[in-house]
Design an enzyme around this catalytic site. Structure first.
Site, PDB file in Angstrom:
ATOM      1  NE  ARG A  51      17.497  -6.011  42.425  1.00 35.31           N
ATOM      2  CZ  ARG A  51      16.483  -5.210  42.755  1.00 35.31           C
ATOM      3  NH1 ARG A  51      16.708  -4.087  43.344  1.00 35.31           N
ATOM      4  NH2 ARG A  51      15.232  -5.556  42.489  1.00 35.31           N
ATOM      5  CB  THR A  52      19.316  -9.189  36.578  1.00 35.52           C
ATOM      6  OG1 THR A  52      19.162  -9.631  37.924  1.00 35.52           O
ATOM      7  CG2 THR A  52      20.233 -10.129  35.839  1.00 35.52           C
ATOM      8  CE  LYS A  80       3.761 -10.485  16.977  1.00 41.17           C
ATOM      9  NZ  LYS A  80       4.725 -10.016  15.965  1.00 41.17           N
ATOM     10  NE  ARG A 101      15.717 -12.454  35.908  1.00 43.11           N
ATOM     11  CZ  ARG A 101      15.824 -11.720  37.012  1.00 43.11           C
ATOM     12  NH1 ARG A 101      14.783 -11.040  37.447  1.00 43.11           N
ATOM     13  NH2 ARG A 101      16.951 -11.663  37.676  1.00 43.11           N
ATOM     14  CG  HIS A 129      20.032 -14.950  39.400  1.00 41.64           C
ATOM     15  ND1 HIS A 129      20.757 -14.325  38.400  1.00 41.64           N
ATOM     16  CD2 HIS A 129      19.203 -14.002  39.912  1.00 41.64           C
ATOM     17  CE1 HIS A 129      20.371 -13.058  38.325  1.00 41.64           C
ATOM     18  NE2 HIS A 129      19.436 -12.837  39.216  1.00 41.64           N
TER      19      HIS A 129
HETATM   20  N1   CP Z   1      18.504  -9.831  42.257  1.00 38.69           N
HETATM   21  C1   CP Z   1      17.769  -9.774  41.130  1.00 38.69           C
HETATM   22  O1   CP Z   1      17.826 -10.688  40.299  1.00 38.69           O
HETATM   23  O2   CP Z   1      17.003  -8.648  41.010  1.00 38.69           O
HETATM   24  P1   CP Z   1      16.047  -8.330  39.794  1.00 38.69           P
HETATM   25  O3   CP Z   1      14.934  -9.365  39.803  1.00 38.69           O
HETATM   26  O4   CP Z   1      15.548  -6.940  40.011  1.00 38.69           O
HETATM   27  O5   CP Z   1      16.868  -8.474  38.525  1.00 38.69           O
END
Ligand code: CP
Length: 304
Positions: A51-52, A80, A101, A129
């Protein structure tokens, strides 16, 4: 130049502004379709995501911009031994804004210290998040029309659940919000969240193990996954993973206007029979994530 590492960096007025812009994007998508023409978003994902990452990419495409990046550290030079600092210094020469991320708490903050362009934290370990929280807030706002006077149940892995930590931080700023923290003993909310946010803000909260007991008083039920990737011990994960499974029986005493959210992915914690319940909001929540990320990209790039 401004990054977004933690939801607390946004004022309440700025959150309201992002929600207003998101709603305008939903109502008038064509108006926004060229806003980022010529701009590039880099998605640097050192940890898996559906999703993100894809909603960030869809957001930039729907604003008329372009996207580059990597979906795994294995196919970047991190494999590396390249540092986050060096990687963002390089990528900030190729892109106008970066969504990152990383499994290590604090990595996006380090990135923001070395980047020449805005960094958006797309999830750092079990920490924060913020863009998921913005998606959650837009969903709550569209469902309830308000943020105050709500009883919010947070259920599942409250220890490692970064979405829970960010959401508590955001909702705590509104009036008369009560939290019901539903988890097994081992996955309770971290002490620093209680001390720095709940106790400091004199926020009303209770901790309980029982989802059934909590359900009747809730306006929002935010389910979460027990996250295998955060456990050191597989036996503990197996013992705790199916502690909560939301099904029709458990909703028997719920309010008729309860809103059920989940950041997804889900494993077993919401039975698929709930997906058609009008109170289930988690798929709308994923769409809201795209719209609010569009609004955030516009804001951080300074696009009118
Ligand atoms: N909610 C969320 O962060 O989903 P993903 O890990 O799929 O990005």
């Amino acid at each position: 130049m401004r990054s977004l590492i933690d939801i607390k960096e946004l004022s309440t007025a700025e959150i309201d502004e992002l929600i207003t812009v998101s709603k305008d994007i939903i109502a008038n998508p064509v108006k926004y379709s060229e806003k980022c023409r010529g701009k590039k978003l880099a998605t640097l994902f050192y940890e898996p995501s559906t999703r993100t990452r894809l909603s960030f990419e869809a957001a930039m495409y729907e604003l008329g911009g372009n996207v580059l990046g990597f979906a795994s550290s294995d196919n970047s030079s991190a494999s590396k031994g390249e540092s986050v600092a060096d990687t963002v210094r390089v990528v900030s020469g190729y892109a106008d804004i970066i969504a990152m991320r990383h499994p290590k708490e604090g990595a996006p903050l380090v990135a923001s210290m070395h980047s020449l362009v805005p960094i958006i934290n797309a999830g750092d370990g079990g920490h924060n998040h913020p863009t998921q929280t913005l998606a959650d807030l837009l969903t709550i706002n569209r469902e309830k029309g308000r943020f105050d006077n709500l009883t919010v149940g947070l259920c599942g892995d409250l220890k490692f659940g970064r979405t829970v930590h960010s959401l508590i931080g955001a909702m705590s700023r509104y009036d008369n919000v009560k939290f019901v923290l539903i988890s097994p003993e081992e996955l309770r909310i971290p002490g620093y969240i209680k001390k720095e946010i709940l106790d400091r803000g004199n926020i009303d909260y209770v901790e309980t193990r029982s989802l059934e007991d909590a359900v009747p008083e809730l306006d929002i039920l935010y389910m979460t996954r027990v996250q295998r990737e955060r456990f050191f011990n597989e036996d503990d994960y197996i013992r705790l993973k199916d502690t909560y499974i939301l099904n029709s029986g458990k909703l028997a005493k719920a309010k008729k206007d309860l809103s059920i959210l989940h950041p997804l992915p889900r494993v077993n914690e919401i039975s698929v029979e709930i997906d058609n319940d009008p109170r289930a909001c988690y798929f709308e929540q994923t769409l809201n994530g795209k719209y609010i990320r569009m609004a955030l990209i516009l804001k951080l790039l300074g696009v009118e």
